[in-house]
Motif scaffolding. Structure first.
Motif, short mmCIF file in Angstrom:
data_model
loop_
_atom_site.label_atom_id
_atom_site.label_comp_id
_atom_site.label_asym_id
_atom_site.label_seq_id
_atom_site.Cartn_x
_atom_site.Cartn_y
_atom_site.Cartn_z
N ILE A 612 0.85 -1.18 0.00
CA ILE A 612 0.00 0.00 0.00
C ILE A 612 0.89 1.24 0.00
CG2 ILE A 612 -1.76 1.28 1.26
CD1 ILE A 612 -2.74 -1.39 2.38
N VAL A 613 0.64 2.13 -0.96
CA VAL A 613 1.45 3.33 -1.11
C VAL A 613 0.52 4.54 -1.13
CG1 VAL A 613 3.25 4.47 -2.45
CG2 VAL A 613 3.02 1.98 -2.55
N ASN A 614 0.83 5.50 -0.28
CA ASN A 614 0.00 6.69 -0.12
C ASN A 614 0.45 7.76 -1.12
OD1 ASN A 614 -1.59 8.79 0.70
ND2 ASN A 614 -0.74 8.95 2.75
N PHE A 615 -0.37 8.04 -2.15
CA PHE A 615 -0.06 9.06 -3.15
C PHE A 615 -0.89 10.33 -2.95
CE2 PHE A 615 2.31 5.96 -5.54
CZ PHE A 615 3.15 6.71 -6.33
N ALA A 616 -1.52 10.46 -1.76
CA ALA A 616 -2.33 11.66 -1.53
C ALA A 616 -1.45 12.90 -1.65
CB ALA A 616 -2.97 11.60 -0.14
#
Length: 729
Positions: A612-616
């Motif tokens: 899971i990678v946060n691109f926000a």
């Protein structure tokens, strides 16, 4: 490790806080490379990937990879430095050789000039001697002709007497003792017989009486005396008396033969002696003159032979001098060519060494830094593995806090790590990051870390992407990859036909809508698309990238084999079971998942199978995007120039890196001395010249970019002021 705090995403379960969440290591060993690298991806192991096994294995694989990577870089740099130092030493040695060779060339030139002077003098003397010998030879040739004529004249006179002499000799040889007895038996011989005997006695120097004749006839050697008579020394007196007999009319062999055959033979002998004696008197002076001329001719011929011998000696000496001169000249030319070749090599080598002087200093610094980094690899790989496994869901502040905690614990355990450790810098290359930026990934450190996690993680990435940045970046990054399936080929054919028709009728320009169609690239699907599993199946087999977009908090169970990378090896083939069907698995296959949910809460069964990678978008990134929109609206020329410069700078830096890699590759692959490899030296020189030109262009572009950024900053300040005036929070 400690420090797993609750982030903005509801993705950290209690199991994760205890260190029990992670990725699907059970199906695939940790991937410490770009997932598009194409290496094998099948393994079996515990389901709990973030447990002790995975935590132990991931740093080990990272350590092996980085050691190989740094070792290769150090080896290339060391080899390049060695080649440069070796070339420098050979240049110094060759400079000494060149000076020595030039000295030898000067010596040989002097020797050749001296030889040439001697050769010219010897040639002049030889020509004069040749001229004299030629004249002498012509004179002797004329005398030889004269002597030959004299000999022929004398021989011609003698030839007149020879037939009679030969006939008389034959007649004498036919006489025998009986014939002599016949003549001697005459008491009173016939007058003609007596006349013949008188003439014979006169020639023999005896008394011309019959009594003396009978006595001589009684001698057993009488005939032999006649045969061996000294005809060359007949005196004039005897010849005169004999001539008187020969002039008598009846002193003819035919007449006397009627009286006596023996007397006939003696008559023939007398007449032959008289003719010979008379002719000999004429021939003898000629023969004497001939002998004198022949003696003189022999002396002259001996003198001519001696002169010719000396001339041959002079010619041989001259040829020897010419040969030595040619040898000296050839040696001089060889040395001259060798000197010129050395000068060319020295010129090339000097340019090469001076051109690579800057690289040499930089390579030494880089090599020292790499060797130093080798000592930090254990701790750095441990930190990098932890970042790959845990940092994806967190914002930058949480990530920085976690890395600080981990670095403190690593130091406390006395594990060496780089003091300024950067996760993104450790697992990425500047050229690759610049490409990502050009492809739409923001240039801030947080986004770069996301790019590293997506491309270097061992599990397929699930990207939290409410603003669509990851979606745009993945599409651009994977553009150009993939293959065209049969249905795509049909679409392409239809579109091309339509475009051709429209262009023909003149309703659209040749690129009216054709440029918006992407035939090859990432295949975009979503779970609501009918037949998405068929697209996945084709992509798995062909090695195409697939982007699953707009997922929610639960994933379709049909994706489990792909998420787990449940690949098996059968007979050298890699197989993946999708539903009830086994398909061949291509190592080039890539799978990306995105969601527009801003704060999703994924269950452990999802978080353990994906990264899971946060691109926000952060405030800073959002501000940069808004600034770009404002500047593009207010100052489109400035923004276009900015975009162009970003591309040029990225291209220039990539070119510089490629040129440096090419220079190192050429130096490492070179065998023997660089001075002997003209092609290599030219290639290195060309690369260096190109690198210098690109560096200058890059410096100019970077200066221009600073000015453009300053102008853009003015727009940002104005926007901030206006925002404050209108009370916008």
């Amino acid at each position: 490790m400690a420090g797993a705090q609750q982030g903005p995403l509801g993705t950290v379960s209690p199991e994760a806080r205890r260190g029990d969440s992670g990725g699907a290591h059970d199906r695939n060993p940790p991937r410490t490379y770009d997932r598009r690298g194409g290496e094998g991806q099948a393994s079996s192991g515990p389901q709990d990937v973030v447990g002790p096994w995975a935590i132990a294995q991931l740093p080990i694989w990272l350590l092996g990879e980085k050691r190989r990577e740094l070792g290769e870089q150090v080896s290339k740099l060391r080899s390049g430095l060695f080649k440069i130092d070796d070339t420098r030493e050979k240049v110094q040695a060759m400079s000494l050789e060149l000076q020595e060779a030039k000295g030898k060339v000067a010596d040989f030139q002097k020797q050749c000039e001296e030889y040439l002077v001697v050769i010219v003098q010897q040639k002049r003397e030889a020509d004069e001697q040749q001229k004299a010998v030629g004249a002498h030879s012509e004179k002797i040739g004329a005398e030889e002709v004269k002597c030959k004529a004299m000999a022929e004249n004398a021989q011609r006179d003698l030839d007149e007497a020879l037939p009679a002499l030969e006939e008389a000799m034959k007649a004498l040889e036919s006489l025998n003792k009986k014939d002599m007895t016949e003549i001697k038996s005459y008491g009173r011989p016939p007058a003609l017989v007596e006349t013949v005997m008188q003439a014979v006695m006169i020639l023999l120097g005896k008394e011309p009486t019959w009594a003396e004749a009978k006595r001589q006839l009684g001698e057993s050697s009488f005939i032999k005396t006649l045969v061996h008579f000294d005809k060359d020394n007949i005196s004039d007196r005897v010849l005169k008396k004999t001539g008187q007999y020969c002039t008598q009319a009846d002193f003819q062999p035919e007449i006397i033969g009627r009286v006596s055959l023996a007397a006939k033979s003696l008559c023939m002998w007398v007449r032959a002696m008289e003719v010979y004696g008379r002719i000999y008197r004429v021939v003898e002076p000629k023969r004497a003159r001939l002998q004198g001329a022949t003696a003189q001719l022999a002396e002259k011929q001996a003198s001519l032979a001696e002169a010719q011998s000396k001339l041959r000696e002079v010619g041989e000496k001259l040829e020897q001098l010419k040969k030595q001169y040619d040898e000296k000249l050839a040696m001089k030319e060889e040395l001259r060519r060798s000197s010129e070749d050395m000068e060319l090599k020295l010129d090339r080598a000097g340019k090469l060494v001076s051109g690579l002087a800057g690289e040499r200093a930089r390579w030494e610094t880089t090599m020292t830094g790499l060797e130093e980094n080798m000592g930090y690899l254990v701790g750095d790989c441990l930190l990098a593995a932890s970042c790959l496994s845990y940092l994806g869901p967190f914002l930058s502040s949480y990530r920085d806090e976690l890395v600080a905690i981990w670095m403190k614990e690593v130091r406390e355990l006395q594990v060496p790590c780089y003091p300024g450790f950067s996760f993104a810098g450790f697992l990425s290359r500047p050229t690759v990051v610049r490409d990502w930026n050009l492809q739409g990934l923001p240039s801030d450190a947080f986004s770069t870390e996301n790019g590293v996690i997506v491309t270097r993680g061992n599990r397929w990435p699930l990207m939290v992407d409410p603003q669509g940045q990851a979606l745009k970046w993945i599409k651009n990054m994977e553009r150009g990859r993939g293959t065209m399936g049969p249905w795509v080929v049909v679409v392409v054919v239809v579109v091309v036909v339509v475009v051709v028709v429209v262009v023909v009728v003149g309703r659209l320009g040749p690129w009216g809508f054709y440029g918006d169609v992407v035939f090859v690239g990432v295949k975009v699907i979503d779970l609501q698309m009918p037949g998405f599993l068929r697209v996945l199946e084709q992509a798995v087999q062909a090695g195409d990238p697939v982007l699953l977009q707009n997922v929610q908090e639960e994933l379709d169970p049909a994706l489990t084999p792909i998420l787990n990378k449940a690949v098996t090896h059968v007979g050298g083939r890699m197989l993946l079971k999708l539903g009830d069907k086994e398909v061949e698995y291509s190592p080039d296959f890539s799978f990306y998942i995105t969601t527009k949910l801003s704060n999703p809460h994924y269950p452990p069964e999802v978080s353990t199978k994906t990264t899971i990678v946060n691109f926000a978008v952060k405030e800073q990134g959002l501000e940069a995007q808004l600034l770009g929109i404002v500047v593009r609206k207010e100052r489109p020329d400035l923004e276009e120039q900015k975009d162009s410069l970003v591309i040029n700078i990225a291209s220039g830096r990539r070119t510089l890196q490629e040129l440096e890699d090419e220079i190192l590759r050429l130096l490492n692959e070179a065998t023997g001395s660089l001075l002997d490899d003209v092609q290599l030296v030219n290639a290195l020189q060309t690369s260096k010249v190109t690198a210098t030109r690109v560096s200058e262009q890059l410096e100019s572009s970077e200066q221009t970019e600073i000015k453009i950024d300053a102008a853009r900053e003015v727009e940002r300040v104005l926007y901030t002021v206006e925002r404050g005036e209108f009370g916008v929070e």
